[in-house]
Write a protein that holds these residues in place. Structure first.
Motif, PDB file in Angstrom:
ATOM      1  N   GLU A 136      38.793 -44.487   3.598  1.00 24.43           N
ATOM      2  CA  GLU A 136      38.243 -45.030   4.840  1.00 24.43           C
ATOM      3  C   GLU A 136      39.355 -45.477   5.781  1.00 24.43           C
ATOM      4  O   GLU A 136      39.269 -45.325   6.989  1.00 24.43           O
ATOM      5  CB  GLU A 136      37.315 -46.208   4.510  1.00 24.43           C
ATOM      6  N   ASP A 165      39.315 -42.531  13.816  1.00 19.82           N
ATOM      7  CA  ASP A 165      38.265 -43.217  14.552  1.00 19.82           C
ATOM      8  C   ASP A 165      37.295 -42.180  15.106  1.00 19.82           C
ATOM      9  O   ASP A 165      37.643 -41.034  15.317  1.00 19.82           O
ATOM     10  CB  ASP A 165      38.853 -44.021  15.706  1.00 19.82           C
ATOM     11  N   GLU A 166      36.087 -42.601  15.378  1.00 20.77           N
ATOM     12  CA  GLU A 166      35.092 -41.696  15.935  1.00 20.77           C
ATOM     13  C   GLU A 166      35.513 -41.253  17.331  1.00 20.77           C
ATOM     14  O   GLU A 166      35.926 -42.049  18.160  1.00 20.77           O
ATOM     15  CB  GLU A 166      33.738 -42.401  16.007  1.00 20.77           C
ATOM     16  N   THR A 167      35.435 -39.961  17.578  1.00 21.10           N
ATOM     17  CA  THR A 167      35.782 -39.396  18.878  1.00 21.10           C
ATOM     18  C   THR A 167      34.545 -39.389  19.758  1.00 21.10           C
ATOM     19  O   THR A 167      33.483 -38.950  19.338  1.00 21.10           O
ATOM     20  CB  THR A 167      36.296 -37.953  18.703  1.00 21.10           C
ATOM     21  N   THR A 168      34.697 -39.884  20.988  1.00 18.93           N
ATOM     22  CA  THR A 168      33.531 -39.978  21.865  1.00 18.93           C
ATOM     23  C   THR A 168      33.672 -39.172  23.148  1.00 18.93           C
ATOM     24  O   THR A 168      32.709 -39.054  23.891  1.00 18.93           O
ATOM     25  CB  THR A 168      33.244 -41.447  22.232  1.00 18.93           C
ATOM     26  N   GLU A 178      39.614 -37.113  24.087  1.00 20.82           N
ATOM     27  CA  GLU A 178      39.977 -37.695  22.785  1.00 20.82           C
ATOM     28  C   GLU A 178      39.984 -36.621  21.705  1.00 20.82           C
ATOM     29  O   GLU A 178      40.855 -36.603  20.834  1.00 20.82           O
ATOM     30  CB  GLU A 178      39.002 -38.799  22.398  1.00 20.82           C
TER      31      GLU A 178
END
Length: 69
Positions: free
Chosen positions: A3, A8-11, A15
């Motif tokens: 983890e 990180d989540e790409t938005t 990115e």
């Protein structure tokens, strides 16, 4: 992948592009995109009052990365 190592989540598209480039740089990687009659309305800025340029893409885009010596 743990983890802590997970990205990180790409938005956004920028990115995603930056993250992909960062992962592939120095690995002699090649990415090839092929477009057939793709049409995109590109905004001049963010927000509801943006103007749009209409782009049509038909062809191949190749992105190659390599480590600088």
């Amino acid at each position: 992948m743990s983890e802590a190592e997970a990205p990180d989540e790409t938005t956004t598209w920028p990115e995603l592009a930056i993250g992909l480039y960062d992962r592939l740089t120095g690995r002699n990687a090649e990415i090839t995109y092929e477009f057939e009659d793709m049409e995109v309305d590109v905004p001049s800025k963010t927000g509801d009052d943006a103007d749009y340029a209409h782009w049509r893409v038909d062809g191949t885009l190749t992105i190659t990365t390599r480590e600088n010596e």
